[in-house]
Design an enzyme around this catalytic site. Structure first.
Site, PDB file in Angstrom:
ATOM      1  N   ASP A  41      -2.198   6.259  -5.835  1.00  0.00           N
ATOM      2  CA  ASP A  41      -2.210   5.090  -4.477  1.00  0.00           C
ATOM      3  C   ASP A  41      -2.485   4.103  -5.014  1.00  0.00           C
ATOM      4  O   ASP A  41      -3.708   3.812  -5.767  1.00  0.00           O
ATOM      5  CB  ASP A  41      -3.971   5.623  -3.727  1.00  0.00           C
ATOM      6  CG  ASP A  41      -4.111   4.526  -2.621  1.00  0.00           C
ATOM      7  OD1 ASP A  41      -3.368   3.775  -2.538  1.00  0.00           O
ATOM      8  OD2 ASP A  41      -5.566   4.956  -1.916  1.00  0.00           O
ATOM      9  N   ASP A  50       0.789  -1.166   0.001  1.00  0.00           N
ATOM     10  CA  ASP A  50      -0.325  -0.124  -0.327  1.00  0.00           C
ATOM     11  C   ASP A  50       0.820   1.302   0.154  1.00  0.00           C
ATOM     12  O   ASP A  50       1.629   1.423   0.932  1.00  0.00           O
ATOM     13  CB  ASP A  50      -0.921  -0.044   1.269  1.00  0.00           C
ATOM     14  CG  ASP A  50      -1.743   0.828   1.540  1.00  0.00           C
ATOM     15  OD1 ASP A  50      -2.179   1.908   0.576  1.00  0.00           O
ATOM     16  OD2 ASP A  50      -2.677   1.454   2.168  1.00  0.00           O
TER      17      ASP A  50
END
Length: 503
Positions: free
Chosen positions: A353, A98
């Site tokens: 992201d 992430d």
């Protein structure tokens, strides 16, 4: 990061004592990224799409909260990676990768997960980690402890750890462990303690790369979070930052190339490469002020289009870039000012992201793009309102009502990033998803197509990003995060072939 935060980052890194089996390491490291999509989680296409749109919206909205509030990473939308941790015994750890968080944490035995039913597949989810005998608690005096507690002073942390006052005053609390830290997500949370242990990556030729004193969070209880996370954000405890502590090359940049899948169960099982420490591309000598265009056809190898990272002192751990405009067909739509830059309150910019599925855009800007897209979709198509309601995507159109021989013309979409005016031509499948809908009352299956960009709403003074570039729109692109030069690059790739070459 600004100058002050950059100085802190360097001080933090060199404040650690790191050992390795290699005195230096100059080759890139390659990890296997695995998509978590599982048919056991989703019974229909509508269910899958509704789950991913809900997750994307929730995650984006929680980017507007303080630094310790993120969002839960749910199966079907994210990518996992594996590595070995500990030495007595050594264990394989699988966690989410992430870029939107900056800490490495994992579930540890004994582990209790509250409200985790349906959030994971017991057959494929790894068991909670057993701390090895080589693991040791992080001291309350360490910078790592201060970092996970949002910059709290060493004195406060050691007091919470019940270190005697005299020892606090003399800075002699090394034997007192860092207090547990709390981390909240959009629909989940956990409490963890910091530990240090050996981090190992098997190499094609022995010996393995071993990093000692690797810092991670060990959680014994979580709410809605059955799987850990390897944070790749701009924080000092992220995985790239910790690898940089013993080999600056490995922490200089990383990239990933997500195999294009369009939720196809066969393609989604293909591994995607995650590369740490890749050397500068052969095209890096090109004038960076010259606009470069990444086309969907066949660009030159390693021809990245770079855009500068934007600094946000309120949220220094996210990868922000500026978006100048979006072209639909041949019509260029200028982005609002808050997509191009970040103000003093931390508002604006676009976050790149890996943990969010779909790209989110400000409401007014999104509506302008949708309107132009609908005008240029040839021939005029009927909106599939019922599909929009069931999937959370919009606009959706019926594609099977055309006369024989008539081909639906979907307009091209180009993202114009700021900094050096780099532009990325999006592959059609990255923004327009076609599938069979069988949800009509009469049970008739119909072919539909939906735009895969989403309305992010309007948050003018929330202290968060104005937009977000999701992983679905990053498919088929190698996305490089150049941490030394503070820029993000995009290059069109056949990611499955790239994995075959480097994996």
């Amino acid at each position: 990061m600004g100058m002050n935060s950059s100085i802190f980052f360097l001080t933090f890194i060199f404040g650690f004592t790191i050992f390795s089996t290699h005195s230096s390491y100059s080759n890139p490291l390659v990890f296997r990224l695995t998509h978590t999509l599982s048919t056991s989680h989703f019974t229909t296409t509508h269910h899958l799409l509704k789950s991913t749109t809900t997750h994307s919206t929730t995650r984006f909205h929680h980017h507007h909260h303080n630094r310790r509030v993120s969002v839960a990473l749910s199966p079907g939308t994210d990518y996992t990676m594996s590595f070995s941790l500990g030495s007595s015994p050594k264990q394989t750890v699988t966690v989410y990768m992430d870029t939107g968080s900056d800490t490495v944490w994992l579930p540890c035995q004994p582990f209790t997960c509250i409200m985790c039913e349906g959030k994971y597949d017991p057959k494929t989810t790894p068991l909670p980690h057993n701390l090895s005998t080589s693991a040791s608690p992080v001291s309350c005096q360490s910078r790592a402890c201060s970092f996970t507690h949002s910059g709290a002073t060493t004195s406060d942390l050691c007091a919470s750890a019940r270190c005697p006052l005299e020892s606090i005053e003399m800075s002699e609390c090394e034997k007192h462990s860092c207090p547990p830290f709390y981390y909240a997500y959009g629909d989940g949370s956990f409490v963890a303690r910091l530990y240090k242990d050996s981090f190992e990556i098997p190499m094609s030729t022995p010996p393995a790369l071993v990093v000692k004193n690797f810092t991670f969070g060990c959680a014994h209880e979580a709410l809605g979070e059955p799987i850990g996370v390897a944070g790749f954000g701009r924080g000092a405890l992220s995985l790239p930052a910790q690898l940089a502590q013993f080999s600056p090359h490995l922490g200089s940049q990383f990239s990933y190339c997500l195999v294009s899948h369009s939720f196809d169960t066969d393609r989604v099982r293909q591994p995607s490469p995650l590369i740490l420490g890749r050397v500068d591309s052969v095209g890096s000598g090109v004038d960076q002020n010259k606009e470069k265009r990444v086309d969907s056809a066949d660009p030159e190898p390693d021809d990245f289009a770079y855009t500068n990272m934007l600094d946000n002192p309120k949220h220094p751990y996210y990868y922000y870039v500026g978006l100048d405009a979006v072209t639909v067909g041949n019509y260029r739509i200028t982005a609002p000012e808050n997509m191009k830059k970040i103000d003093r309150k931390g508002n604006g910019g676009m976050v790149v992201d890996s943990g969010t599925t779909y790209t989110m855009l400000p409401e007014k800007f999104y509506n302008m793009i949708v309107k132009e897209f609908g005008k240029r979709l040839k021939p005029g198509l009927k909106r599939a309102g019922s599909v929009e309601d069931r999937t959370g995507l919009s606009p959706c159109y019926y594609l099977d009502q055309q006369p024989k021989g008539v081909v639906v013309m979907v307009p091209q979409l180009v993202l114009h990033f700021g900094g050096d005016n780099s532009s990325v031509v999006m592959p059609r499948r990255n923004y327009f998803y076609e599938f069979m809908d069988g949800g009509d009352d009469d049970g008739v299956k119909r072919k539909v197509g939906c735009m895969m960009l989403m309305n992010g709403g309007y948050f003018p003074d929330s202290g968060g990003p104005a937009g977000l570039l999701g992983n679905y729109q990053q498919q088929g692109l190698e996305v490089v995060y150049d941490l030394w030069k503070k820029r993000v690059g995009f290059a069109r790739r056949k990611c499955a072939s790239l994995w075959d070459r480097v994996g």
